[in-house]
Scaffold this motif. Structure first.
Motif, PDB file in Angstrom:
ATOM      1  N   THR A 164       0.843  -1.254   0.077  1.00 12.76           N
ATOM      2  CA  THR A 164      -0.001   0.161   0.076  1.00 12.76           C
ATOM      3  C   THR A 164       0.957   1.173  -0.027  1.00 12.76           C
ATOM      4  O   THR A 164       0.610   2.140  -0.973  1.00 12.76           O
ATOM      5  CB  THR A 164      -0.859  -0.084   1.404  1.00 12.76           C
ATOM      6  N   ALA A 165       1.883   1.120   0.754  1.00 18.54           N
ATOM      7  CA  ALA A 165       2.675   2.490   0.831  1.00 18.54           C
ATOM      8  C   ALA A 165       3.447   2.878  -0.341  1.00 18.54           C
ATOM      9  O   ALA A 165       3.450   3.849  -0.971  1.00 18.54           O
ATOM     10  CB  ALA A 165       3.810   2.238   2.101  1.00 18.54           C
ATOM     11  N   MET A 166       3.881   1.295  -1.235  1.00 17.51           N
ATOM     12  CA  MET A 166       4.658   1.644  -2.381  1.00 17.51           C
ATOM     13  C   MET A 166       3.620   2.027  -3.446  1.00 17.51           C
ATOM     14  O   MET A 166       4.022   2.878  -4.342  1.00 17.51           O
ATOM     15  CB  MET A 166       5.386   0.227  -2.802  1.00 17.51           C
ATOM     16  N   SER A 167       2.452   1.757  -3.396  1.00 20.14           N
ATOM     17  CA  SER A 167       1.272   2.105  -4.236  1.00 20.14           C
ATOM     18  C   SER A 167       0.992   3.788  -4.261  1.00 20.14           C
ATOM     19  O   SER A 167       0.739   4.241  -4.979  1.00 20.14           O
ATOM     20  CB  SER A 167      -0.058   1.360  -3.940  1.00 20.14           C
ATOM     21  N   VAL A 168       1.405   4.392  -3.073  1.00 16.44           N
ATOM     22  CA  VAL A 168       1.160   5.880  -2.793  1.00 16.44           C
ATOM     23  C   VAL A 168       1.997   6.535  -3.924  1.00 16.44           C
ATOM     24  O   VAL A 168       1.826   7.583  -4.340  1.00 16.44           O
ATOM     25  CB  VAL A 168       1.309   6.263  -1.480  1.00 16.44           C
ATOM     26  N   PHE A 169       3.267   6.134  -3.903  1.00 15.87           N
ATOM     27  CA  PHE A 169       4.254   6.765  -4.624  1.00 15.87           C
ATOM     28  C   PHE A 169       4.692   5.943  -5.959  1.00 15.87           C
ATOM     29  O   PHE A 169       5.594   6.357  -6.865  1.00 15.87           O
ATOM     30  CB  PHE A 169       5.557   6.839  -4.052  1.00 15.87           C
ATOM     31  N   GLY A 170       3.860   5.094  -6.335  1.00 13.68           N
ATOM     32  CA  GLY A 170       3.864   4.299  -7.657  1.00 13.68           C
ATOM     33  C   GLY A 170       5.074   3.472  -7.825  1.00 13.68           C
ATOM     34  O   GLY A 170       5.654   3.269  -8.771  1.00 13.68           O
TER      35      GLY A 170
END
Length: 593
Positions: A164-170
């Motif tokens: 989820t955290a990686m998804s925030v920044f692509g």
């Protein structure tokens, strides 16, 4: 919430270590994160140079701490606790007033907290918000009114937190969809799709590589380096195909073994400064037509006109073919009254703890000495630090901006590189910076956070050839920018042809690119690795560092160490530690094909 604490405690130890991630031996799970309400395309976040980002989460719960830690891979993040009682909301509101972007980490059960939702709605009036929500989707109906993005994951686990955290920044793409309807707004099949635009942090198994074999091979060589006192510690990072698949710290800051090396430590990059600060600056100026490499030093520098370097072409300077002498040992020419143990208007340039040099020494002594130094016939390759002193001066005269500020403004901040830069003691705790030499002759102190290179130190710690400090993670971002031929995070920093020009072989007499070192066509040398492709470019640093980028394998290999501690040693080179670890990386990759 107490039940969540117990459930998540199993992986808490893994997050606190300084070694490779616990999940390294496991095949990564798919990203189940569903992106909702992304109508304005806020996710993945861009324009990092203009953002002040805060993360508000249940920081005492490991999963939410993981979210915050992973977010920090991409940008500077300040962490705040979700208020536990009504009286704390006013304090948090005051603390958040200078942040323009808020990321909230919430459990599904939090969505029944009306006071919390009211607080979030108030923040959304003037700030950009992103909600990350973990747990049952039935609670999402409480967010039917919101217009800002929601990243929902049905699980509360380390994997869910990281993805989820990686998804925030692509760092990882969002492709998942709602498995069922939770409300009229959040219906079955709902969700937005994004693409990966930044580094993903995963493990070798994600690419079919034997993670155990890779780790064991690197461990053996790194431990040999420490055992043989080639270096007291090191960090190794490997990224392939836009994924960081290996990152591990070894040894300690010093041979006293009191402070373990961490992957978040800053190292003196030495000559990596040439390709991470000066060269990208020149690339930008060439691309914009501000500098022409076939023009001369005298064309750009008035001070060079009366010297033998008036007609020296910048292209020759970048190729180390200008005829410069290799090195000027400025520190050996110091007079007793050139240094002081105390700062003052006369001695205002700090070169180390308790050591200050005379104000203006670089401008009045060092730079003129370089300009009037011997000049040999150009065209022959002679590696010279003077080259990047010159290019820094050219860049600063053309931009009107000190290079330490220019690279932050134009590259590091928008890229999300948080540690890279000069003068780290002004920005980070001393204990986070790995010490280098215990200087017995010039500065007479242990160097920690002050550049090892004597000339760069005498120039105030800011030079074109040395002075940069960074973590391996920041170098990985820069490496990926080059692998992407100038693009990263959805933004373009260079034209692809500019990257190609500077990183490819540009000399008929050496293996060099413009600023960049390259693969050696003499295959008996196995430089930088016996398996590296002929497209490989990068650089090494005197302190025991290197970054090598192989476009054919889409590979970035980074090795950081302090091999000059407590005194300069050649064992890192004689044992070929850097090259052998790079060989092991290639061998693990090839075995998976």
């Amino acid at each position: 919430m107490k039940k969540i604490l117990v459930a998540m405690g199993a992986f808490f130890v893994c997050l606190c270590g300084n070694q490779t991630l616990c999940a390294q031996r496991q095949t990564p799970k798919p990203n189940l994160t569903v992106l909702l309400n992304n109508y304005m395309r806020l996710v993945p976040l861009r324009d990092l140079g203009d953002r002040n980002i805060a993360y508000i989460g249940h920081l005492t719960i490991p999963a939410f701490a993981t979210v915050g830690n992973m977010l920090e891979r991409y940008a500077p993040i300040r962490h705040f606790m979700v208020p536990e009682d009504v009286g704390m909301y006013h304090d948090l509101d005051e603390q958040l007033k200078y942040y323009n972007t808020l990321i909230l980490g919430l459990a599904a059960s939090d969505l029944g907290n009306k006071r919390l939702l009211q607080f979030i709605a108030t923040q959304a009036v003037s700030k950009q918000l992103i909600l990350t929500v973990f747990g049952t989707g039935a609670k999402l109906q409480a967010l039917d009114f919101v217009q800002y993005p929601i990243l929902w994951n049905p699980e509360l686990s380390e994997t869910a937190a990281r993805n989820t955290a990686m998804s925030v920044f692509g760092g990882i793409a969002c492709t998942a969809r709602l498995p069922q309807s939770f409300s009229a707004r959040y219906a079955t099949g709902g969700g937005f799709t994004t693409e990966q635009i930044r580094l993903e942090y995963t493990n070798a198994a994600a690419l079919g590589i034997d993670a155990l074999r890779l780790e064991a091979a690197i461990d053996t060589i790194a431990q040999e380096a420490i055992r043989e006192r080639a270096t007291p510690g090191a960090v190794v990072l490997v990224a392939k195909g836009g994924k960081v698949i290996f990152e591990k710290a070894y040894g300690h800051h010093t041979y006293t073994n009191s402070i373990p090396t961490k992957v978040s430590d800053l190292f003196d990059l030495a000559s990596l400064t040439k390709i991470t600060a000066t060269t990208p600056t020149i690339m930008r100026l060439v691309e914009r037509g501000i500098i022409n490499l076939d023009s001369t030093m005298g064309h750009y520098l008035l001070q060079a006109q009366p010297t033998n370097k008036n007609h020296t072409k910048l292209r020759d300077v970048m190729l180390h073919e200008a005829g410069f002498i290799p090195f000027i040992p400025f520190y050996r020419e110091l007079k007793p009254d050139d240094l002081s143990t105390d700062s003052s208007a006369v001695y205002s340039v700090k070169v180390a703890d308790g050591c200050y040099i005379r104000t203006g020494y670089y401008q009045n002594v060092m730079w003129p000495t370089m300009l009037y130094s011997k000049l040999n016939t150009p065209g022959t390759y002679v590696y010279s630090d003077i080259s990047m002193y010159v290019m820094k001066e050219v860049a600063e005269h053309q931009t009107g901006i000190p290079i330490q500020d220019y690279i932050q403004l134009e590259f590091y901040r928008p890229l999300g590189m948080q540690t890279a830069g000069y003068l780290p003691r002004l920005r980070f705790p001393k204990g986070r910076i790995v010490p280098t030499e215990d200087d017995k002759t010039f500065r007479k102190t242990l160097l920690q956070g002050y550049v090892h290179d004597q000339g760069a130190a005498m120039a105030g710690g800011i030079a074109g050839h040395a002075g940069m400090f960074a973590t391996a993670n920041d170098l990985a971002i820069y490496g990926q920018l080059l692998l992407n031929r100038g693009e990263y995070g959805g933004d373009r920093y260079f034209k692809g042809e500019t990257v190609d020009l500077f990183t490819s072989r540009q000399s008929a007499t050496s293996r060099r690119g413009l600023g960049f070192d390259r693969w050696d066509p003499d295959t008996t040398k196995h430089y930088p690795s016996k398996w590296a492709s002929d497209a490989t470019f990068g650089h090494t640093g005197y302190t025991g560092t290197c970054i090598w980028i192989d476009p054919k394998e889409q590979l970035t290999y980074i090795f950081l160490s302090n091999r000059v501690h407590p005194a300069v040693s050649t064992k890192l080179s004689t044992l070929n530690i850097r090259g052998r670890i790079q060989d092991a990386v290639y061998e693990a990759i090839y075995s998976a094909k």
